[in-house]
Design an enzyme around this catalytic site. Structure first.
Site, PDB file in Angstrom:
ATOM      1  N   SER A 142      43.541  48.618  32.410  1.00  0.00           N
ATOM      2  CA  SER A 142      44.352  48.966  33.581  1.00  0.00           C
ATOM      3  C   SER A 142      44.430  50.486  33.653  1.00  0.00           C
ATOM      4  CB  SER A 142      45.760  48.389  33.385  1.00  0.00           C
ATOM      5  OG  SER A 142      46.665  48.913  34.328  1.00  0.00           O
ATOM      6  N   TYR A 155      53.363  46.350  28.423  1.00  0.00           N
ATOM      7  CA  TYR A 155      52.088  46.338  29.168  1.00  0.00           C
ATOM      8  C   TYR A 155      51.297  47.618  28.887  1.00  0.00           C
ATOM      9  CZ  TYR A 155      49.036  45.468  33.241  1.00  0.00           C
ATOM     10  OH  TYR A 155      47.963  45.230  34.064  1.00  0.00           O
TER      11      TYR A 155
HETATM   12  P1  NAD Z   1      46.839  36.935  37.805  1.00  0.00           P
HETATM   13  O1  NAD Z   1      48.251  36.600  37.466  1.00  0.00           O
HETATM   14  O2  NAD Z   1      46.317  36.660  39.169  1.00  0.00           O
HETATM   15  O3  NAD Z   1      45.839  36.256  36.774  1.00  0.00           O
HETATM   16  C1  NAD Z   1      46.086  36.196  35.406  1.00  0.00           C
HETATM   17  C2  NAD Z   1      45.220  35.126  34.796  1.00  0.00           C
HETATM   18  O4  NAD Z   1      45.551  35.033  33.398  1.00  0.00           O
HETATM   19  C3  NAD Z   1      45.470  33.748  35.397  1.00  0.00           C
HETATM   20  O5  NAD Z   1      44.260  33.022  35.464  1.00  0.00           O
HETATM   21  C4  NAD Z   1      46.411  33.106  34.386  1.00  0.00           C
HETATM   22  O6  NAD Z   1      46.368  31.691  34.394  1.00  0.00           O
HETATM   23  C5  NAD Z   1      45.831  33.683  33.101  1.00  0.00           C
HETATM   24  N1  NAD Z   1      46.742  33.565  31.972  1.00  0.00           N
HETATM   25  C6  NAD Z   1      48.015  34.023  31.854  1.00  0.00           C
HETATM   26  N2  NAD Z   1      48.535  33.653  30.659  1.00  0.00           N
HETATM   27  C7  NAD Z   1      47.567  32.957  30.021  1.00  0.00           C
HETATM   28  C8  NAD Z   1      47.490  32.300  28.767  1.00  0.00           C
HETATM   29  N3  NAD Z   1      48.519  32.284  27.910  1.00  0.00           N
HETATM   30  N4  NAD Z   1      46.336  31.674  28.436  1.00  0.00           N
HETATM   31  C9  NAD Z   1      45.278  31.662  29.297  1.00  0.00           C
HETATM   32  N5  NAD Z   1      45.304  32.257  30.491  1.00  0.00           N
HETATM   33  C10 NAD Z   1      46.434  32.902  30.840  1.00  0.00           C
HETATM   34  O7  NAD Z   1      46.706  38.492  37.432  1.00  0.00           O
HETATM   35  P2  NAD Z   1      45.566  39.558  37.744  1.00  0.00           P
HETATM   36  O8  NAD Z   1      46.220  40.630  38.521  1.00  0.00           O
HETATM   37  O9  NAD Z   1      44.329  38.923  38.246  1.00  0.00           O
HETATM   38  O10 NAD Z   1      45.345  40.136  36.269  1.00  0.00           O
HETATM   39  C11 NAD Z   1      44.143  39.956  35.535  1.00  0.00           C
HETATM   40  C12 NAD Z   1      44.018  41.114  34.553  1.00  0.00           C
HETATM   41  O11 NAD Z   1      43.887  42.328  35.275  1.00  0.00           O
HETATM   42  C13 NAD Z   1      45.231  41.277  33.635  1.00  0.00           C
HETATM   43  O12 NAD Z   1      44.793  41.624  32.345  1.00  0.00           O
HETATM   44  C14 NAD Z   1      45.975  42.432  34.277  1.00  0.00           C
HETATM   45  O13 NAD Z   1      46.764  43.116  33.350  1.00  0.00           O
HETATM   46  C15 NAD Z   1      44.825  43.257  34.782  1.00  0.00           C
HETATM   47  N6  NAD Z   1      45.175  44.214  35.839  1.00  0.00           N
HETATM   48  C16 NAD Z   1      45.706  43.797  37.022  1.00  0.00           C
HETATM   49  C17 NAD Z   1      45.998  44.741  37.990  1.00  0.00           C
HETATM   50  C18 NAD Z   1      46.559  44.369  39.332  1.00  0.00           C
HETATM   51  O14 NAD Z   1      46.928  45.274  40.092  1.00  0.00           O
HETATM   52  N7  NAD Z   1      46.631  43.098  39.699  1.00  0.00           N
HETATM   53  C19 NAD Z   1      45.761  46.108  37.748  1.00  0.00           C
HETATM   54  C20 NAD Z   1      45.229  46.481  36.528  1.00  0.00           C
HETATM   55  C21 NAD Z   1      44.929  45.524  35.580  1.00  0.00           C
END
Ligand code: NAD
Length: 260
Positions: A142, A155
């Site tokens: 991130s 985080y």
């Molecule tokens: P999201 O909530 O849409 O997806 C998260 C995914 O992780 C889902 O498929 C969920 O089921 C899975 N998950 C959560 N807990 C779990 C567990 N215990 N076991 C297995 N799967 C699990 O979120 P996202 O925004 O798509 O995030 C994905 C990644 O990207 C994360 O690591 C997040 O930190 C990172 N990220 C997101 C953003 C953003 O702005 N959305 C920015 C930077 C980084």
């Protein structure tokens, strides 16, 4: 480009992980989907990607908060496909509170899912990738892996940890045909961020639309969200021959967030 390759994308039932899984499938890789959600919805996603892209797609419900389950996800994939070529450590959760109010259980869960799961997956996958002489490990960190914001102690600590872990694995696998890199997205409009938009709207008594503008204006100079498809493209690039010598680094896809 990726025909015959097998890719595991953790947390791919939603958001960024799903975007990455779709792009890797589009390029011909067989896919292991993982993540939480409604069984019927997940099956629809799985069969849809398989049908649309003519690749094999399986679903594994491994819980990324448990190290043994993460390692079993890798073992089961190798048993099923006889190989694992691409590991995208993407599953992640968020929780915000000042440090003195931060629930210990949330700290433990964020560290387990956002950081330790990548360690366990990599530890289990690296020997197989080295035997194959080719592997791509991509950790979805991130902008918060490079800079901080208040109220995100777990985080930010976990994501900085992911960037550090990435460097070590880049060194340990250098020259083996295996690379390890981090991707550092800025704001992407997924359920994880929708919740934060909702929190801003509630706290400031403003509309969702105004809260969205505030969220972007505070951090992301482009004032535009990054899309899951764009991150799929970044991951695909890291799997391409052009990226053979890119390892142990972090690539920002953040609309300028970390440039200032
Ligand atoms: P999201 O909530 O849409 O997806 C998260 C995914 O992780 C889902 O498929 C969920 O089921 C899975 N998950 C959560 N807990 C779990 C567990 N215990 N076991 C297995 N799967 C699990 O979120 P996202 O925004 O798509 O995030 C994905 C990644 O990207 C994360 O690591 C997040 O930190 C990172 N990220 C997101 C953003 C953003 O702005 N959305 C920015 C930077 C980084």
């Amino acid at each position: 480009m990726l025909k015959g390759k097998v890719a595991i994308v953790t947390g791919s039932t939603s958001g960024i992980g799903l975007g990455i899984a779709i792009e890797l499938a589009r390029l011909g890789a067989d896919i292991v989907l993982n993540g939480l959600g409604d069984a019927k919805d997940i099956e629809e996603t799985r069969s849809g990607i398989q049908r649309d892209h003519g690749v094999r797609v399986i679903y594994d419900n491994a819980d990324m908060s448990k190290g043994d389950s993460v390692r079993e996800l890798i073992t089961a994939t190798v048993e099923t496909f006889r190989r694992v070529d691409i590991l995208v450590n993407n599953a992640g959760i968020q929780f915000t509170a000042p440090v003195d109010e931060f629930p210990v259980a949330k700290w433990d869960a964020i560290l387990a899912i956002n950081l330790s799961a990548a360690f366990h997956g990599i530890a289990a996958a690296v020997p197989q990738m080295k035997r194959q002489g080719w592997g791509r490990i991509i950790n979805i960190a991130s902008a918060h892996g490079l800079v901080a914001s208040p109220h995100k102690v777990a985080y930010v600590a976990a994501k900085h940890g992911v960037v550090g872990l990435t460097k070590v694995i880049g060194l340990e696998t250098a020259g083996s045909g295996v690379t390890c890199n981090a991707v550092c997205p800025g704001w992407v409009r997924t359920p994880l961020v929708e919740k934060q938009i909702g929190d801003i709207a509630a706290e400031k008594h403003i509309s969702q639309e105004d809260a969205t503008k505030e969220l972007l204006a505070e951090k992301q100079p482009s004032l535009q969200f990054v899309s899951p498809a764009q991150l799929g493209g970044t991951v695909a690039f890291l799997c391409s021959p052009a990226a053979d010598q890119i390892t142990g680094t972090a690539i920002s896809v953040d609309g300028g967030w970390t440039a200032r």
